[in-house]
Write a protein that holds these residues in place. Structure first.
Motif, PDB file in Angstrom:
ATOM      1  N   ARG A  24      32.785  10.137  51.569  1.00  0.00           N
ATOM      2  CA  ARG A  24      33.161  11.441  51.758  1.00  0.00           C
ATOM      3  C   ARG A  24      34.366  11.281  52.984  1.00  0.00           C
ATOM      4  N   SER A  25      35.095  10.018  53.054  1.00  0.00           N
ATOM      5  CA  SER A  25      36.137  10.148  53.732  1.00  0.00           C
ATOM      6  C   SER A  25      37.189  11.241  53.493  1.00  0.00           C
ATOM      7  N   GLN A  26      37.377  11.486  52.261  1.00  0.00           N
ATOM      8  CA  GLN A  26      38.391  12.422  51.788  1.00  0.00           C
ATOM      9  C   GLN A  26      37.923  13.785  52.056  1.00  0.00           C
ATOM     10  N   SER A  27      36.755  14.096  52.190  1.00  0.00           N
ATOM     11  CA  SER A  27      35.971  15.498  52.793  1.00  0.00           C
ATOM     12  C   SER A  27      36.355  15.652  54.011  1.00  0.00           C
ATOM     13  N   VAL A  28      36.355  14.588  54.891  1.00  0.00           N
ATOM     14  CA  VAL A  28      36.449  14.662  56.399  1.00  0.00           C
ATOM     15  C   VAL A  28      37.921  14.866  56.717  1.00  0.00           C
ATOM     16  N   ARG A  29      38.746  14.196  56.040  1.00  0.00           N
ATOM     17  CA  ARG A  29      40.252  14.430  56.079  1.00  0.00           C
ATOM     18  C   ARG A  29      40.629  15.690  55.744  1.00  0.00           C
ATOM     19  N   ALA A  30      40.145  16.245  54.516  1.00  0.00           N
ATOM     20  CA  ALA A  30      40.506  17.423  54.131  1.00  0.00           C
ATOM     21  C   ALA A  30      40.071  18.641  55.077  1.00  0.00           C
ATOM     22  N   LEU A  31      38.890  18.486  55.744  1.00  0.00           N
ATOM     23  CA  LEU A  31      38.441  19.336  56.605  1.00  0.00           C
ATOM     24  C   LEU A  31      39.173  19.452  57.929  1.00  0.00           C
ATOM     25  N   ARG A  32      39.847  18.575  58.232  1.00  0.00           N
ATOM     26  CA  ARG A  32      40.899  18.395  59.327  1.00  0.00           C
ATOM     27  C   ARG A  32      42.219  19.203  58.784  1.00  0.00           C
ATOM     28  N   ARG A  33      42.319  19.077  57.563  1.00  0.00           N
ATOM     29  CA  ARG A  33      43.625  19.959  57.259  1.00  0.00           C
ATOM     30  C   ARG A  33      43.502  21.341  57.125  1.00  0.00           C
ATOM     31  N   TYR A  34      42.243  21.779  56.360  1.00  0.00           N
ATOM     32  CA  TYR A  34      42.225  23.072  55.859  1.00  0.00           C
ATOM     33  C   TYR A  34      41.605  23.998  57.075  1.00  0.00           C
ATOM     34  N   LEU A  35      40.761  23.611  57.781  1.00  0.00           N
ATOM     35  CA  LEU A  35      40.206  24.490  58.788  1.00  0.00           C
ATOM     36  C   LEU A  35      41.268  25.043  59.665  1.00  0.00           C
ATOM     37  N   PRO A  36      42.199  24.324  60.613  1.00  0.00           N
ATOM     38  CA  PRO A  36      43.048  24.948  61.125  1.00  0.00           C
ATOM     39  C   PRO A  36      44.059  25.970  60.426  1.00  0.00           C
TER      40      PRO A  36
END
Length: 280
Positions: free
Chosen positions: A251-263
């Protein structure tokens, strides 16, 4: 002895008894010890040690017979729904982020770190067998205000199980969540989004509401960080529930995507939070 003399003596003894009783009450109020003897009340010094405060006789009548605590509230009733909730109600541009299948010691801490960085609360639908090795992560979720939901014990297809197996999958998970998180879950999500009447009934019997999702990131297919983030940003709308994963594979992609879309969501004016239960 004459009848008149006998009556007079009885009345005299009755007056003495009443007087003695009054003396005992007065002595108790004054903090002294009074003993009633045949010849009348005898007063002595207070006993050594702390003295209890005098209590009015009426106060005893006010105490409940069954105990001193407040009366128990009636248990809250959970409706048996026919379909899972796909959106949540809230003021303004409210959204909910959910993460399934965890906790996973490899990826869940990174998700929690990102949420903490932006002071955001989310929902984690956990599997009981995963909680067995991740109790500290559930304790952290509790400390940081996240909501933990029931996602069964072993992630089976519930619609192919007997009612007994369904209950076992859900009840065991609620038990382990309560032990690690501190509270029994109030929400559940069926694996694969597979619901039937038995699942809804048993979930309600265990005091849980069914929650589905509005936007599926399909992050489990590992489509790429940008694709996952774009799906969330394009699907953003008031009341939307986003489905992602923090376990069940890489789930490394999910973690990096969260850092992108949350802000991006926060900058666009969205309030990312957790839902509230509405009891019947």
């Amino acid at each position: 002895m004459k009848k008149d003399q006998l009556l007079t003596r009885l009345l005299t003894r009755r007056r003495a008894l009443i007087a003695a009783t009054g003396a005992v009450g007065a002595a108790a109020t004054a903090g002294v010890i009074t003993t009633v003897t045949r010849d009348g009340p005898v007063t002595s010094a207070p006993a050594a040690g702390p003295q209890a405060r005098p209590v009015k006789s009426s106060a005893y009548r006010l105490q409940p017979v069954t105990g001193y605590g407040p009366p128990r509230a009636a248990p809250r009733r959970t409706l048996v729904r026919r379909e899972a909730q796909l959106k949540v109600s809230g003021r303004g541009r409210t959204m909910v982020l959910t993460f399934d299948d965890g906790p996973d010691p490899r990826f869940t801490p990174d998700v929690l770190d990102t949420l903490a960085e932006y002071d955001v609360r989310a929902m984690f639908f956990v599997c009981g067998e995963m909680v067995a090795g991740g109790r500290k992560l559930l304790a952290r979720m509790a400390d940081e205000g996240h909501v933990v939901g029931n996602h069964t014990w072993s992630h089976p297809l519930l619609t192919r199980l007997t009612r007994r197996r369904i209950r076992s999958e859900m009840e065991r998970t609620s038990d382990v969540i309560e032990d690690a998180y501190g509270e029994r879950p109030e929400w559940f999500r069926a694996p694969y989004g597979a619901w039937n009447r038995a699942v809804f009934q048993i979930g309600a019997e265990l005091g849980m509401e069914p929650l589905g999702w509005t936007v599926d990131t399909l992050d489990w297919t590992t489509p790429g960080v940008r694709t996952i983030a774009n799906r969330v940003e394009r699907g953003a709308a008031p009341g939307v529930v986003v489905l992602s994963h923090d376990a069940g594979g890489d789930r490394s992609q999910s973690v990096r995507a969260l850092r992108r879309y949350l802000p991006e969501l926060l900058d666009s004016g969205y309030h990312v939070t957790v839902p509230r239960r509405h009891y019947a």
